[in-house]
Design an enzyme around this catalytic site. Structure first.
Site, PDB file in Angstrom:
ATOM      1  N   LYS A   1      13.957  30.864  55.537  1.00  0.00           N
ATOM      2  CA  LYS A   1      15.029  30.775  54.538  1.00  0.00           C
ATOM      3  C   LYS A   1      16.230  31.586  55.033  1.00  0.00           C
ATOM      4  CE  LYS A   1      16.598  33.040  51.147  1.00  0.00           C
ATOM      5  NZ  LYS A   1      18.041  32.792  51.356  1.00  0.00           N
TER       6      LYS A   1
ATOM      7  N   CYS B   1      23.979  45.488  61.548  1.00  0.00           N
ATOM      8  CA  CYS B   1      23.035  46.468  60.987  1.00  0.00           C
ATOM      9  C   CYS B   1      23.089  47.788  61.728  1.00  0.00           C
ATOM     10  CB  CYS B   1      21.628  45.898  61.018  1.00  0.00           C
ATOM     11  SG  CYS B   1      21.140  45.330  62.642  1.00  0.00           S
TER      12      CYS B   1
ATOM     13  N   GLU C   1      25.653  52.410  53.640  1.00  0.00           N
ATOM     14  CA  GLU C   1      25.939  51.298  54.543  1.00  0.00           C
ATOM     15  C   GLU C   1      27.037  50.440  53.918  1.00  0.00           C
ATOM     16  OE1 GLU C   1      23.004  48.125  55.018  1.00  0.00           O
ATOM     17  OE2 GLU C   1      23.446  48.144  57.157  1.00  0.00           O
TER      18      GLU C   1
END
Ligand code: NAD
Length: 498
Positions: free
Chosen positions: A191, A302, A400
């Site tokens: 997905k 990331c 983040e």
């Protein structure tokens, strides 16, 4: 590689067609509900296509197809060399369709097409090739028993692997999960993120063309809270490989506990520190890479080096270098090969980034960028942004942001730099700049991260494991260790007359 011009890319984009249905059991099909959602180009605001919005029924269909294929054994029990041949063909097909795949990612989530065609798409081909070539070179074990007891310890595929991926490197994240899982003989239900499903759907079509049997590789576009959750809770998924935020990674751990105790492999967020010491001889190279480390892919990485710790004696000089580099990287049309930075993936992410910048204007010293801008009067773009004098406790230095926002914090001693670098819930990656070998190794040893790059940033290859520590997760993608996630150890014990 590509030497296409801006107008070449625009012409190709205009002529592009999109796969917009789910790929289940070897066929493109609508979602059972018939529902779709808009795929929007963040650089223009235009709707590219409507994609099937898969839900729990579609997850059931895909998992059933994957299970049937697994039990049939055409893939799961094929000789490793046979799977290798098919996946090498897939790598070739990716190379043959490099520009199309690059365009799909660029249009879907705003990254520079030049990066997509030189980094992402060739990377996908390479990673399929690498895992394909590895799979017939992995030997199993014979346990050291005495005579009369022959125990074979073999790696077997785990079965049906669910994979849920983020939008920042759509094709590569789909590849990192599926290349190793498929090479090991599993069936996969992938997905992709709702912001960027197009390249994964094309990948499914190429995999079928390469000879991956029906049902072995399924792709379900859809939302996290519906399709993603249904995959996480499914009773017939054996392992779930996830890349995305830490918050959602934790949900997948809970889904596993609420369902069938499937293995969950989370690769989650980061807030990577970059430590520049005064004994680094080439500060220009350090500044070039520090800028790349935070501004590449709009900072939507990331392992983005979003915290820059600079030794106080060189901080002002280094800051000047960083400002110059930020100013040279203003956003432009992602289809223009001359552009230095692309569009932010969507309105929600743009708002989030601008929220951090707005708050940071009050608590730190904005020295570069800071504005949301348009290109040719449209789209979602944020300037490369630098904050100086950031307190170590400021959200700018702790959370983040996942955008082109850099925080600079000075330090006085090595111990202080290491302490601040480690004072984070995340532990994905770090960079260290020094020409003192002992310091490089000492600091690298002391940093609690999955990858520490010395005198570079974001060092990565197919040969090295990628993943984090602490709340950056614990799975490892790439390298032979990636097979640890997608295989189970099986013992077969044979008694014989010695
Ligand atoms: P996200 O966690 O919002 O979404 C990731 C995936 O999870 C998407 O496919 C999404 O649909 C799905 N999802 C969302 N909510 C869900 C739910 N409730 N149940 C099940 N599935 C759900 O992350 P994102 O915004 O797409 O990506 C950005 C994040 O990914 C950042 O935190 C970044 O650090 C992380 N990331 C990590 C790595 C790594 O290797 N560690 C690599 C790339 C990105």
């Amino acid at each position: 590689m590509s030497d296409l011009s801006h107008t070449d890319w625009q012409a190709r984009a205009a002529a592009l067609s999109f796969r917009s249905q789910a790929f289940i059991g070897g066929t493109f099909v609508d979602a059972a509900s018939g529902e779709t959602f808009d795929c929007i180009n963040p650089a223009t605001g235009e709707v590219l296509t409507q994609v099937a919005a898969c839900g729990a029924t579609d997850v059931d269909r895909a998992v059933a197809a994957a299970r049937r294929a697994f039990e049939a054994g055409h893939w799961s029990r094929a000789a490793p060399g046979e799977r290798k041949a098919v996946l090498l063909k897939l790598a070739d097909l990716i190379r043959a369709n490099l520009q199309e795949l690059a365009l799909l990612d660029s249009l879907d989530m705003g990254k520079l097409v030049q990066d997509a065609v030189t980094v992402d798409a060739p990377g996908s081909a390479h990673f399929f090739q690498w895992h394909a070539e590895a799979i017939d070179k992995l030997y199993d074990e014979v346990a050291p028993n005495g005579p009369g007891d022959l125990a074979l310890v073999r790696r077997v595929p785990v079965g049906v692997v669910g994979a849920v991926t983020p939008w920042n490197f759509p094709l590569d994240m789909a590849t990192w999960k599926s290349a190793a899982a498929l090479a090991a003989g599993n069936s996969v239900v992938l997905k992709p993120a709702e912001q960027s499903p197009l390249s994964a759907l094309r990948l499914a079509e190429l995999a079928a063309e390469a000879g991956v049997p029906d049902g072995v590789f399924n792709v379900l576009p859809g939302f996290g809270g519906t399709a993603g959750k249904a995959l996480g809770l499914h009773m017939d998924v054996d392992a779930l490989a996830f890349t995305g935020s830490t918050a959602v990674g934790k949900m997948f751990m809970a889904y596993s506990g609420q369902s069938n105790l499937k293995q969950v492999w989370p690769e989650t967020g980061g807030k990577s520190p970059n430590l520049v010491f005064a004994d680094c001889e080439n500060l220009d190279a350090a500044a070039d890479m520090a800028a790349f480390g935070i501004f590449f892919n709009q900072g939507e990485v990331c392992s983005a080096n979003s915290r820059l710790y600079v030794e106080r004696s060189i901080k002002d000089a280094f800051l000047e270098k960083m400002i110059a580099r930020a100013e040279a990287m203003q956003p432009g049309d992602p289809l223009d090969p001359a552009s230095k930075m692309g569009a932010i993936v969507d309105a929600a992410q743009t708002e989030r980034i601008m929220g951090f910048i707005g708050a940071g204007r009050k608590t730190a010293n904005l020295v570069a960028g800071g504005d949301q801008v348009t290109v040719a009067g449209r789209g979602l773009f944020v300037q490369p942004t630098i904050f100086d004098d950031v307190s170590h406790d400021d959200p700018l230095a702790r959370e983040e942001i996942f955008g082109p926002v850099l925080s600079i914090v000075p330090f006085d001693t090595e111990a202080e730099a290491v302490e601040m670098a480690n004072d984070s819930i995340y532990g994905l990656a770090a960079s260290v700049w020094t020409d003192n070998l002992s310091r490089a190794l000492r600091v690298s040893d002391a940093l609690h991260v999955g990858t520490c790059s010395v005198n570079t940033v974001d060092a990565l290859s197919a040969q090295t494991p990628f993943g984090g520590m602490k709340q950056s997760g614990f799975g490892r993608d790439l390298s032979l260790h990636s097979f640890d996630k997608y295989t189970a150890l099986k013992t077969t014990w044979i008694k014989y007359r010695a």
